[in-house]
Design an enzyme around this catalytic site. Structure first.
Site, mmCIF file in Angstrom:
data_model
loop_
_atom_site.group_PDB
_atom_site.id
_atom_site.type_symbol
_atom_site.label_atom_id
_atom_site.label_comp_id
_atom_site.label_asym_id
_atom_site.label_seq_id
_atom_site.Cartn_x
_atom_site.Cartn_y
_atom_site.Cartn_z
ATOM 1 N N GLU A 105 -28.424 28.232 82.587
ATOM 2 C CA GLU A 105 -29.735 28.460 81.930
ATOM 3 C C GLU A 105 -30.539 29.144 82.807
ATOM 4 O O GLU A 105 -31.531 30.270 82.668
ATOM 5 C CB GLU A 105 -30.105 27.471 81.021
ATOM 6 C CG GLU A 105 -29.362 27.339 79.856
ATOM 7 C CD GLU A 105 -29.777 26.132 79.025
ATOM 8 O OE1 GLU A 105 -29.975 26.297 77.649
ATOM 9 O OE2 GLU A 105 -29.748 25.040 79.679
ATOM 10 N N GLU A 125 -22.782 21.695 77.123
ATOM 11 C CA GLU A 125 -23.522 20.629 76.564
ATOM 12 C C GLU A 125 -22.950 20.187 75.349
ATOM 13 O O GLU A 125 -22.920 18.914 75.135
ATOM 14 C CB GLU A 125 -24.910 21.178 76.315
ATOM 15 C CG GLU A 125 -25.631 21.211 77.470
ATOM 16 C CD GLU A 125 -25.771 22.577 78.214
ATOM 17 O OE1 GLU A 125 -26.383 23.009 79.017
ATOM 18 O OE2 GLU A 125 -24.645 23.465 77.995
#
Length: 689
Positions: A105, A125
């Site tokens: 990210e 995640e």
């Protein structure tokens, strides 16, 4: 103080280096100086380009998971990425090793991404019961397209640099000095017109998304999720990236993240994350591991062949021993066929298949095991047979070689005593198929040397297994608790439940299959043989075995499997058999609900787990959870039986165990003292030390 973030300059190029070993996690002590550096460089007129790179063996491999569930300290990752996107000069992420989770990210806030050929990039995640919370679900689709992003995010599986280049996730792949190549690449970026589009403003990959096809893909993913919340939330977040303006999609992603991180499923999955890392910690750091260069495996059947493949897949040469040339050739042919299937599926290429097959050395002579550093037997599950094998190994194995038994039940101390070197003997309980299943129960016998144990634990990790060290008792951790779980199964049938009702209660709970379907899959004869060896009986299962009904392999067991099908259908003969046996025992059938099924199967299993902790067979309650999730299919979203017991409530479990003990008088319901103490404290850790 450590210098977690530093800046060097190469002409007009500023290189920001993150140095937070071992994996450069984005902890607060990294985020704070990183934000300061980016703000400063953004406003410096002499800086034309900014490169973000990492020291050590990897790029940022994720967020600091220990910060989850705690108050967020600013700046958070979202704020850093937002600042990156305001920088009106080229920003480039130089990726080596892995860029995972928050690491990827972070790179999505840059204008460009370059990588070395060995880099791997992903958003894992979901494996922690979460979705990417730093804008990954909104930015990644803008680079690789919605469908590709959905697959990456929902699976959590990283992709390699070559695939990342092909999909548009990275802009270049470089050999050699990556930072130097990134600086060169950055310098080239300054020769254009100076307009660089942030990822947030790139919408061309989303414009042509077929929402009908996308929603069909989402529906299939939801079906496979089997009650897990995170994959569904990930899909919703990616859909928002298609249908909502960027900032609205970003806000929706945050709402979903906050909801997940506070939920029981994510707590359970984060518990397992730490538990798997804690389980291998059994030896002092200064213990010197033994050198393992060649593995010997005795037995080329289903289990032995799978064990041999597990080591070959990890790069170890294997000597595979059988009692006859015919059995050996049959086993090697099965191994080659298994690899051929992998090639056909595209998970292996022909060159890799040949390289792996070349690592096998077949033999029918025990003397050929003399060169092996570790020898594992996978022979018939009878003590006399095991002792005979170990006696022969004692005569041929070199000094210092580790001798391992794959027994799933038997006394490893007794096996070790059949040799003159009990310090070199250890249990290695693989789960079938051994080349696929992750769990490895490593059984520490009374005289197992610490360096032998530490060697096997490290070796297990090297071949991709999840190792858990356990003590010696019948069935160790997994099968001992499995026996407790199954102790009431036939009683439930005799009292009125059907196999499909029991199995449905399990699948509704989150198991991949119920106990009767699992028994049919494994083969009823396996349990039958074990019961006979221990002088035990199971009325229904034993009768089925006596009639030649062993499950899927014979076309009938608790269910029917017609015309070679693997799909179970109700077996009228079992229903009639149950009625007859119930009548013989004067048991009147009654309606049995799912709650009762769970209470009489899973609660005794938890109770047995408490006894295992009392007996010091497992070092930690979390070790038991690792065993059951990785070896037996306990639902990941519930964190394993001992973690789930905390969610369920110790008082509730004890109350129902006491109820069933009073009603039936059966010992399986007698509450373990440790379970009562856990109910008082609310924690296994407080009572199991």
């Amino acid at each position: 103080m450590p210098n977690f973030v530093s800046v060097t300059r190469d002409g007009g190029v500023a290189v920001v280096i993150i140095d937070n070993p071992p994996v450069n996690a984005l902890s607060f002590h990294v985020r704070e100086p990183l934000m300061q550096a980016l703000v400063s460089l953004r406003d410096e007129p002499d800086v034309a380009v900014i490169v973000i790179a990492c020291a050590g063996r990897t790029f940022v491999a994720g967020a600091d998971i220990t910060e989850f569930g705690k108050p967020v300290r600013q700046p958070d990752l979202r704020a850093i990425v937002a600042v990156l996107e305001t920088i009106a000069k080229p920003t480039i992420a130089a990726i080596h090793g892995t860029a995972l989770g928050g690491g990827l990210e972070l790179t999505l806030g840059c204008h460009f991404r370059v990588a070395d050929p060995g880099a791997r990039l992903g958003l894992p995640e979901v494996k922690l019961g979460l979705l990417p919370g730093g804008g990954g679900t909104v930015r990644l689709p803008r680079l690789v397209g919605a469908e590709k992003a959905l697959g990456m995010i929902v699976s959590g599986t990283p992709i390699g640099a070559t695939e990342a280049l092909a999909t548009g996730l990275v802009d270049a792949v470089f050999d050699g000095d990556l930072i130097a190549q990134a600086v060169r690449f950055a310098s080239e970026m300054t020769t254009g017109d100076g307009l660089f589009t942030p990822v947030r403003d790139r919408n061309d990959r989303l414009a042509g998304t077929d929402l009908v096809a996308f929603d069909k893909q989402v529906a299939e993913l939801a079906r496979k999720a089997r009650g897990l919340e995170a994959p569904v939330a990930c899909a919703e977040a990616v859909r928002n990236a298609i249908t909502l303006p960027f900032d609205e999609a970003l806000a929706a992603e945050r709402e979903l993240f906050v909801k997940l991180v506070a939920g029981d499923q994510s707590r359970a999955q984060r518990h397992l994350f730490f538990a798997e890392r804690e389980a291998p910690k059994v030896a002092a750091k200064d213990i010197v591991r033994r050198k393992i260069a060649r593995i010997g495996v005795i037995g080329a059947g289903t289990m032995g062949g799978g064990i041999a493949m597990a080591f070959v897949n990890g790069g170890y040469p294997v000597t595979l021993l059988e009692t006859s040339r015919e059995a050996l050739e049959r086993g090697l042919a099965t191994i080659e066929k298994t690899y051929a299937v992998s090639v056909a599926r595209g998970s292996l290429n022909e060159d890799a298949k040949r390289q792996r097959l070349d690592l096998f050395k077949g033999s029918i002579d025990y003397a050929d095991l003399a060169e092996c550093d570790l020898i594992i037997e996978a022979v018939f599950e009878e003590m006399a047979v095991k002792k005979e094998v170990f006696g022969r190994l004692d005569a041929v194995a070199k000094s210092g070689a580790i001798l391992a038994t794959n027994t799933s039940y038997l006394d490893v101390n007794a096996i070790a005593a059949s040799t003159s070197r009990p310090q070199d003997v250890v249990g290695m309980h693989f789960f079938s198929p051994a080349n696929v299943m992750k769990l490895l129960e490593i059984v520490r016998a009374e005289k197992t040397a610490p360096d032998a144990l530490a060697t096997i634990v490290e070796l297990a990790r090297r071949i991709g297994k999840v190792p858990v060290v356990v003590g010696v008792c019948h069935g160790f951790v997994g099968n001992r608790m499995l026996a407790a779980r199954g102790s009431e199964s036939e009683a439930l049938l005799l009292e009125g439940a059907t196999p499909q009702q029991v199995d449905r209660a399990f699948t509704d709970f989150g198991w991949p299959m119920g106990p009767f379907q699992m028994s049919d899959l494994a083969g009823l004869d396996i349990g039958w043989r074990n019961r006979k060896a221990r002088g035990q009986t199971a009325i229904i299962a034993d009768t089925l075995c006596e009639q030649g009904h062993f499950g899927q392999k014979t076309g009938s067991g608790f269910y029917l499997y017609e015309n070679g099908s693997r799909t179970p259908t109700p077996n009228p003969e079992v229903e009639a058999l149950v009625r007859d046996k119930a009548a013989e025992k004067d048991i009147a059938p009654r309606a049995i609900g799912a709650d009762e099924i769970i209470e009489r199967t899973l609660y005794p299993m938890i109770n047995e787990g408490a006894k295992i902790l009392e007996d010091k067979i497992a070092a930690r309650a979390s070790d038991i959870d690792v065993v059951w999730v990785n070896g037996y299919g306990f639902p990941v979203g519930k964190g394993g039986p001992m973690f789930w017991a905390g969610l369920e409530g110790g008082d509730k479990i004890i109350g129902r165990l006491d109820h069933w003990h009073e009603r039936t008088g059966r010992q399986i319901f007698r509450v373990a003292p440790l379970l009562r103490r856990m109910a008082e404290t609310g924690s296994w850790e407080d009572v199991a030390s």
